[in-house]
Design a protein around this motif. Structure first.
Motif, PDB file in Angstrom:
ATOM      1  N   LYS A   1     -33.268  -0.906 -21.207  1.00 14.46           N
ATOM      2  CA  LYS A   1     -31.986  -1.589 -21.430  1.00 14.46           C
ATOM      3  C   LYS A   1     -31.014  -0.707 -22.206  1.00 14.46           C
ATOM      4  CE  LYS A   1     -34.004  -6.200 -21.103  1.00 14.46           C
ATOM      5  NZ  LYS A   1     -34.206  -7.517 -21.736  1.00 14.46           N
TER       6      LYS A   1
ATOM      7  N   ASP B   1     -28.466   3.138 -21.980  1.00 17.73           N
ATOM      8  CA  ASP B   1     -27.731   4.021 -21.079  1.00 17.73           C
ATOM      9  C   ASP B   1     -28.451   5.360 -20.946  1.00 17.73           C
ATOM     10  OD1 ASP B   1     -25.694   2.159 -20.719  1.00 17.73           O
ATOM     11  OD2 ASP B   1     -24.468   2.985 -22.345  1.00 17.73           O
TER      12      ASP B   1
ATOM     13  N   ASN C   1     -29.359  -0.342  -8.087  1.00 16.60           N
ATOM     14  CA  ASN C   1     -28.428  -1.423  -7.738  1.00 16.60           C
ATOM     15  C   ASN C   1     -29.074  -2.412  -6.768  1.00 16.60           C
ATOM     16  OD1 ASN C   1     -26.459  -0.110  -9.309  1.00 16.60           O
ATOM     17  ND2 ASN C   1     -25.825   1.136  -7.571  1.00 16.60           N
TER      18      ASN C   1
ATOM     19  N   ASP D   1     -24.438   2.811 -12.270  1.00 17.24           N
ATOM     20  CA  ASP D   1     -25.617   2.464 -11.465  1.00 17.24           C
ATOM     21  C   ASP D   1     -26.693   1.837 -12.356  1.00 17.24           C
ATOM     22  OD1 ASP D   1     -24.570   3.271  -9.072  1.00 17.24           O
ATOM     23  OD2 ASP D   1     -25.730   5.131  -8.915  1.00 17.24           O
ATOM     24  N   GLN D   2     -27.341   0.822 -11.809  1.00 21.93           N
ATOM     25  CA  GLN D   2     -28.422   0.131 -12.501  1.00 21.93           C
ATOM     26  C   GLN D   2     -29.756   0.556 -11.891  1.00 21.93           C
ATOM     27  OE1 GLN D   2     -27.767  -2.213 -15.054  1.00 21.93           O
ATOM     28  NE2 GLN D   2     -25.633  -1.543 -14.835  1.00 21.93           N
TER      29      GLN D   2
ATOM     30  N   GLU E   1     -33.864   0.080 -11.929  1.00 21.13           N
ATOM     31  CA  GLU E   1     -34.980  -0.786 -12.313  1.00 21.13           C
ATOM     32  C   GLU E   1     -36.268  -0.167 -11.790  1.00 21.13           C
ATOM     33  OE1 GLU E   1     -36.713  -4.953 -10.711  1.00 21.13           O
ATOM     34  OE2 GLU E   1     -34.678  -5.073 -11.539  1.00 21.13           O
TER      35      GLU E   1
ATOM     36  N   ASN F   1     -35.527  -0.838 -17.377  1.00 15.73           N
ATOM     37  CA  ASN F   1     -34.160  -1.003 -16.867  1.00 15.73           C
ATOM     38  C   ASN F   1     -33.200  -0.091 -17.620  1.00 15.73           C
ATOM     39  OD1 ASN F   1     -34.204  -3.530 -14.976  1.00 15.73           O
ATOM     40  ND2 ASN F   1     -35.425  -4.114 -16.754  1.00 15.73           N
TER      41      ASN F   1
ATOM     42  N   THR G   1     -29.026   1.950 -17.336  1.00 12.20           N
ATOM     43  CA  THR G   1     -27.711   2.074 -16.710  1.00 12.20           C
ATOM     44  C   THR G   1     -27.206   3.499 -16.873  1.00 12.20           C
ATOM     45  OG1 THR G   1     -27.210  -0.236 -17.267  1.00 12.20           O
ATOM     46  CG2 THR G   1     -25.348   1.179 -16.703  1.00 12.20           C
TER      47      THR G   1
END
Length: 289
Positions: free
Chosen positions: A116, A118, A210, A267-268, A270, A280, A282
């Motif tokens: 969670k 960056d 994403n 962009d995410q 996972e 997770n 970013t």
């Protein structure tokens, strides 16, 4: 057991995770009567966890884990060792044969990152890529370990994203700079102790960007298996308690692919490995000086 390092925004601590609840250090001490140390590495590797683990059924898991920010499980490992081309499917997509001996990359601990958070990418990097990997946490200092005894050196496992700047990697013809940026080693979300994982060589692993599946494989595709990895590394260097070995990535990365879709700002990512939770992150692109 799932062991997590956390902060409430003011103080750092650690504890055990069960479902969506956490038993933090103060609760562990209160309910077991064992004055466990402040430092998580002392707790994990200096005998305190062994003393406490048979008393964990007394814990109540009083708090929601959402109250805390999860940190990288190991704060300052002596070494982060990554393997290249150690999955049969990944080597095949690159037109290579997996090497018989581990192809090693040392990643600096300043690259450590957590779930969670960056992944911070300077704007001069143009080909940012992901790599889901199973990471092994070393239990104790060891040298010249046999394959038969290697499993005894493992404390636990976690997810590791070996983030890579492919443009720099290809330019340099070696991997250290392209993989060594600050924040390029997200890991966690916690350590799952070895006794919780029945077969680390048969775990499903999935990367989504994403929401789109990019990697969908299994640790069964690992070429050099974990005991042999440990044995062969210890013939070269002493492994120390708390060292992280990231065991390679399967097929599905963007490296050298025609029409590759590299990571971009926002962009995410996972990543999930069976039994180990979800990581997770970013992507955050920043202007370089």
């Amino acid at each position: 057991m799932r062991i997590v390092r956390v902060t409430d925004g003011t103080n750092e601590t650690y504890g055990f995770v069960k479902d969506d609840k956490i038993a933090i250090k103060s609760e562990i001490t209160e309910l077991t009567g064992v004055p466990i140390p402040i430092n998580v590495k002392d707790f994990l590797f200096d005998g305190w966890y062994e003393e406490i683990k048979n008393k964990t059924n007394e814990l109540e898991y009083r708090e929601d884990i959402s109250k805390y920010k999860l940190l990288a499980p190991i704060p300052n490992p002596n070494k982060i060792i990554c393997l290249a081309f150690n999955y049969v499917d990944h080597a095949k997509e690159q037109g290579l044969q997996p090497p018989d001996d581990p192809a090693l990359v040392i990643k600096p601990r300043t690259a450590l990152n957590h779930t969670k958070s960056d992944i911070v990418c300077p704007d001069f990097v143009t080909q940012l890529d992901y790599e889901i990997e199973l990471a092994v946490i070393i239990r104790k200092d060891c040298k010249n370990v046999s394959i038969e005894n290697a499993s005894e050196m493992i404390f636990g496992y976690m997810i590791f994203n070996d983030v890579s700047a492919r443009d720099i990697q290809n330019k340099d013809k070696q991997f250290t700079r392209g993989k060594g940026f600050d924040s390029f080693a997200p890991c966690g979300p916690w350590i799952t102790t070895a006794d919780e994982i029945q077969n680390p060589q048969n775990l499903k692993m999935v990367t989504k960007v994403n929401g789109e599946i990019r990697q969908n494989s299994s640790t069964s595709n690992m070429f050099i298996k974990i005991p042999e990895i440990i044995s062969k590394i210890t013939k070269v260097m002493t492994l120390q308690k708390g060292d992280i070995i990231s065991t390679g990535t399967p097929a599905g990365v963007m490296l050298n692919k025609p029409n590759a879709v590299y990571l971009k700002d926002g962009d995410q990512i996972e990543m999930e490995i069976e039994g180990l939770g979800t990581l997770n992150n970013t992507i955050k692109v920043i202007k370089s000086n």
